[in-house]
Design a protein around this motif. Structure first.
Motif, PDB file in Angstrom:
ATOM      1  N   THR A   1       0.925  -1.188   0.064  1.00  0.00           N
ATOM      2  CA  THR A   1       0.012  -0.141   0.046  1.00  0.00           C
ATOM      3  C   THR A   1       0.789   1.310   0.026  1.00  0.00           C
ATOM      4  OG1 THR A   1      -1.740  -1.107   1.155  1.00  0.00           O
ATOM      5  CG2 THR A   1      -1.731   1.371   1.212  1.00  0.00           C
TER       6      THR A   1
ATOM      7  N   GLU B   1      -8.626   1.723   2.209  1.00  0.00           N
ATOM      8  CA  GLU B   1      -7.589   0.580   1.888  1.00  0.00           C
ATOM      9  C   GLU B   1      -8.146  -0.752   2.003  1.00  0.00           C
ATOM     10  OE1 GLU B   1      -3.400  -0.804   3.499  1.00  0.00           O
ATOM     11  OE2 GLU B   1      -4.486   0.391   4.808  1.00  0.00           O
TER      12      GLU B   1
ATOM     13  N   THR C   1      -0.354   2.460  11.328  1.00  0.00           N
ATOM     14  CA  THR C   1      -0.091   1.168  10.847  1.00  0.00           C
ATOM     15  C   THR C   1      -0.852   0.065  11.593  1.00  0.00           C
ATOM     16  OG1 THR C   1       2.222   1.574  10.099  1.00  0.00           O
ATOM     17  CG2 THR C   1       1.820  -0.646  10.496  1.00  0.00           C
TER      18      THR C   1
ATOM     19  N   ARG D   1      -4.519   0.268  10.809  1.00  0.00           N
ATOM     20  CA  ARG D   1      -4.790  -0.328   9.516  1.00  0.00           C
ATOM     21  C   ARG D   1      -4.682  -1.957   9.688  1.00  0.00           C
ATOM     22  NH1 ARG D   1      -0.354   0.958   7.047  1.00  0.00           N
ATOM     23  NH2 ARG D   1      -0.911  -0.094   5.223  1.00  0.00           N
TER      24      ARG D   1
ATOM     25  N   THR E   1       0.994  -5.947   8.982  1.00  0.00           N
ATOM     26  CA  THR E   1       1.062  -4.706   8.213  1.00  0.00           C
ATOM     27  C   THR E   1       2.255  -4.076   8.795  1.00  0.00           C
ATOM     28  OG1 THR E   1      -1.407  -4.750   7.971  1.00  0.00           O
ATOM     29  CG2 THR E   1      -0.189  -2.738   7.374  1.00  0.00           C
TER      30      THR E   1
ATOM     31  N   ARG F   1       5.946  -1.326   7.711  1.00  0.00           N
ATOM     32  CA  ARG F   1       6.657  -0.426   6.740  1.00  0.00           C
ATOM     33  C   ARG F   1       7.475  -1.240   5.905  1.00  0.00           C
ATOM     34  NH1 ARG F   1      10.889   4.557   8.334  1.00  0.00           N
ATOM     35  NH2 ARG F   1      10.971   5.479   6.234  1.00  0.00           N
TER      36      ARG F   1
ATOM     37  N   ALA G   1       3.769   5.584   5.755  1.00  0.00           N
ATOM     38  CA  ALA G   1       4.417   4.236   6.249  1.00  0.00           C
ATOM     39  C   ALA G   1       4.929   4.829   7.411  1.00  0.00           C
ATOM     40  CB  ALA G   1       5.357   3.785   5.181  1.00  0.00           C
TER      41      ALA G   1
ATOM     42  N   THR H   1       4.175  -1.284   3.623  1.00  0.00           N
ATOM     43  CA  THR H   1       3.854   0.192   3.304  1.00  0.00           C
ATOM     44  C   THR H   1       4.845   1.051   2.787  1.00  0.00           C
ATOM     45  OG1 THR H   1       2.326  -0.131   5.205  1.00  0.00           O
ATOM     46  CG2 THR H   1       2.242   1.809   4.324  1.00  0.00           C
TER      47      THR H   1
END
Length: 353
Positions: A173, A291, A322, A325, A333, A335, A316, A311
């Motif tokens: 993403t 998202e 984060t 999400r 999930t 970075r 990010a 991400t």
């Protein structure tokens, strides 16, 4: 996408229905509706083929004119040869990435083929050698004469490669000014009406879409870097924000591409809570919903199940977001280790040569 003598290049978000010369955009879209498969990505008002047809309807294309995406043009300048495109850039031009050829409805004798004539570039796999740099370019920039120029890619795919997503179900993403998602899938999925398309990546597919919602709205609401960090740290990702129905489009944006295409969509950023922290929480939650809806749309169209999300982009760097999400997506999930598109492009060139 550029054409000599035809004014400024037409950028990725140039819409023939809104920005092309009077009548040419509507004419281009009518041709596409009449002669292309239902749901094909070229039917979008921002597709490269729509722009090329609009060029032709504004002033007939000449035999000497060639379409060139940005990467195609740069490669052409480096090699001194006519533009060559690649699977990724040519997707929205109509190139069939399953059959690896232009489709019959673009061939000579077809209504679209007659209109675009000889303007279509040849297409090679991303990373495949095209030619060496020209002697003039080698001398000007101090490059070895044997330096090879390879087929290009798009910036978002280069960023995907840089992120380290390698397994089916891996996704990236991008949380920049706009939000874009890409998922590595073993199956092809596409529906232009929903803003979903598939790029070929070796024997797999990179399925994705791009929203007009994104972090641009944070700048518009005057959140600076320091305030974002301070307020984000005070957000509890496990607790819903005061309002959960935000749709974070900036005020200058009318229309949405994905995951809920609507040419008349406008942002929803109200009611506004009294606390800036809560307002930020509402916006971040709203973007996370976009998202989530995006990945749900890919699944509905038959893409491989999501297994993890990496991400990239400025968003990010926000650990609270984060976690928010990750809770919503229900998969790990994090970075991405590397988020530079230039790094991904270099990886692609290295593999290709």
């Amino acid at each position: 996408m550029a054409a000599a003598g035809r004014g400024l290049p037409r950028m990725y978000d140039f819409s023939v229905s809104k920005q092309a010369a009077a009548g040419s955009g509507d004419g281009a879209l009518e041709l596409l509706k009449a002669h292309t498969p239902e749901g094909h990505t070229v039917r979008s008002a921002t597709s490269a083929l729509a722009k090329l047809l609009a060029y032709h309807l504004e002033r007939p294309l000449q035999p000497s004119e060639r379409l060139a995406h940005q990467a195609d043009f740069v490669a052409s300048m480096l090699t001194g040869s006519a533009p060559t495109s690649d699977w990724h850039n040519a997707l929205k031009l109509g190139y069939d990435v399953q059959a690896l050829q232009y489709p019959a409805w673009m061939s000579a004798g077809s209504p679209i083929g007659e209109a675009i004539g000889m303007a279509l570039p040849p297409v090679v796999p991303p990373g495949e050698p095209i030619s060496t740099v020209s002697p003039d370019v080698a001398a000007r920039w101090g490059l070895p004469i044997e330096c090879i120029v390879v087929g290009g890619t798009t910036d978002s795919i280069a960023a995907f490669l840089a992120a380290g997503a390698t397994e089916v179900g891996d996704a990236v993403t991008s949380l920049g000014s706009t939000l874009a998602i890409k998922l590595l899938s073993s199956t092809f999925a596409e529906d232009a009406r929903r803003g979903v398309y598939s790029h070929r990546l070796g024997d797999l597919w990179l399925v994705g879409g791009a929203s007009n919602a994104g972090c641009a709205v944070l700048r518009e609401q005057a959140f600076d870097a320091g305030e974002l960090e301070r307020l984000s740290s005070a957000i509890d990702p496990s607790v819903p924000p005061p309002y959960t129905d935000y749709y974070p489009l900036s005020s200058s944006t009318v229309g949405e591409r994905f995951p809920r295409p609507d040419p008349n969509a406008v942002g929803v950023l109200s009611p506004v809570p009294p606390e800036r922290r809560d307002f930020l929480h509402c916006i971040l939650h709203g973007l996370a919903v976009v998202e989530k809806q995006g990945y749900d749309a890919l699944a509905e169209l038959g893409a491989s199940p999501l297994r993890r999300v990496l991400t990239s982009g400025g968003g990010a760097q926000n650990p609270q977001w984060t976690r928010l999400r990750q809770k919503m997506l229900s998969v790990p999930t994090s970075r991405a280790a590397n988020i530079e598109a230039a790094y991904g492009a270099a990886m692609l060139a290295c593999r290709g040569t």
